[in-house]
Design an enzyme around this catalytic site. Structure first.
Site, short mmCIF file in Angstrom:
data_model
loop_
_atom_site.label_atom_id
_atom_site.label_comp_id
_atom_site.label_asym_id
_atom_site.label_seq_id
_atom_site.Cartn_x
_atom_site.Cartn_y
_atom_site.Cartn_z
N GLY A 22 1.03 -0.95 -0.05
CA GLY A 22 -0.17 -0.20 -0.07
C GLY A 22 0.62 1.33 -0.06
O GLY A 22 0.51 2.37 -0.43
N ASP A 134 3.52 1.59 12.23
CA ASP A 134 3.32 0.33 11.29
C ASP A 134 4.23 -0.93 11.65
O ASP A 134 4.83 -1.54 10.76
CB ASP A 134 3.34 0.77 9.84
CG ASP A 134 2.75 -0.30 8.98
OD1 ASP A 134 1.89 -1.11 9.46
OD2 ASP A 134 2.86 -0.29 7.85
#
Length: 336
Positions: A22, A134
């Site tokens: 992504g 993340d």
């Protein structure tokens, strides 16, 4: 757009594709000026076409480039070329932690040194006000002798607001998921509950993710999972890890550390990743818990003054004296 070997972006010549997600496509490239191989993360076209986002991304990239730690993958610069914009990053050889875990749980004597290095990298960045946002096994590379390199540090924040055109199903990274509370970024299985709810996050979200990674290393399974992203997020918010899955030989100090890292309420969670590092170091060395450390939960010792300890004996003595006096009077009265 996909780049083929031989394609040039400024001074960088594409060698091969390394992966995609992504946050963009990653390539191995040759720096023709300095004669070294680097990793190029080419940003999604839709993202690169937004001038405001690009300006913000450049500012974030400049800040991230200031990180200089042996356990953090370095950012070298930013490349603007016609039709493509890319981050120039350190090329880290070796498998990532996700690949290592695919082979099964990692023994504690191997997992804890890895976790310690992860904590050291996070601590360095947190001390400088930078949160990863993340952290997951796929973003942790293992070089020779299990030397750790944390990758994509802070890029989730830099890429916040990534266009919805990115296909979430093709990557575990959620680039955009609109909610009434805000934007959810990161990977569902490693998100802190507040992050999963779309709330703003701080370094305590990284501490949660660290707990998820350590649990997965020791058990070989995710702390939170589900059939869909929605199911996984629901587990993060409401469920508890399967604590019984931890190996029986897991040190008590590490069990406690995991429980503190994975508190749903960030106010009750471990507040500093440095405390996790200390707990791991103490566990590895076999040191006794330090009562001054916030990682230890000592049992309160209540000090009782000497006069209070003697009080029961004094009361007993008075009672015995009274009883003897009563008996003396009684026997005296019966004889008379």
């Amino acid at each position: 757009m996909a780049l083929t070997p031989g394609t040039k972006l400024g001074a960088y010549e594409i060698v091969s594709a390394l992966g995609a997600g992504g946050m963009g496509e990653v390539y191995r490239a040759r720096d023709t000026k300095l004669g070294r191989d680097v990793a190029l993360k080419v940003l999604p076209a839709a993202f690169a076409q937004d001038p405001e986002r690009m300006a913000r991304f450049r500012r974030e990239a400049q800040m991230l480039a200031s990180l200089n730690h042996p356990n953090i993958g370095s950012i070298y610069g930013f490349e603007d070329s016609p039709g493509a914009h890319a981050l120039v990053m350190e090329l880290v050889e070796g498998p990532n932690l996700a690949d290592r875990i695919k082979n099964g749980a990692i023994p504690a004597d191997e997992a804890l040194p890895i976790a310690k290095q992860i904590a050291e990298g996070l601590e360095y960045a947190h001390d400088r006000g930078i949160v990863h946002r993340d952290l997951k096994p796929a973003n942790i590379n293992l070089a020779g002798n299990d030397a750790v390199k944390i990758l994509d540090f802070g890029l989730a924040k830099a890429l916040e607001g990534d266009p919805a055109s990115v296909d979430v199903s093709s990557s575990p990274t959620i680039s955009r998921m609109a909610t009434q509370a805000g934007i959810i970024l990161g990977t569902a299985a490693y998100m802190a509950p507040e992050q999963a709810k779309g709330k703003s996050v701080d370094r305590r979200a990284d501490i949660w993710s660290f707990g998820c990674v350590l649990y997965e290393m020791l058990t070989g399974k995710m702390a939170f999972s589900g059939e869909t992203v929605t199911d996984t997020l629901a587990a993060v918010i409401r469920a508890e890890p399967e604590w019984s899955a931890l190996p029986a030989a897991t040190p008590a100090r590490i069990r406690e550390l995991l429980q503190r890292c994975l508190k749903k309420d960030p106010k009750q969670r471990l507040q500093a990743i440095g405390d996790a590092r200390i707990a791991i170091e103490d566990s590895v060395s076999g040191a006794a818990p330090d009562s001054s450390s916030s990682t230890a939960l000592p049992i309160p010792q209540i000090s009782i003054p000497g006069w209070r300890r003697a009080l029961p004996w004094g009361v007993a003595g008075v009672a015995i004296a009274a009883l003897l006096t009563t008996l003396t009077i009684f026997w005296g009265s019966t004889r008379s």
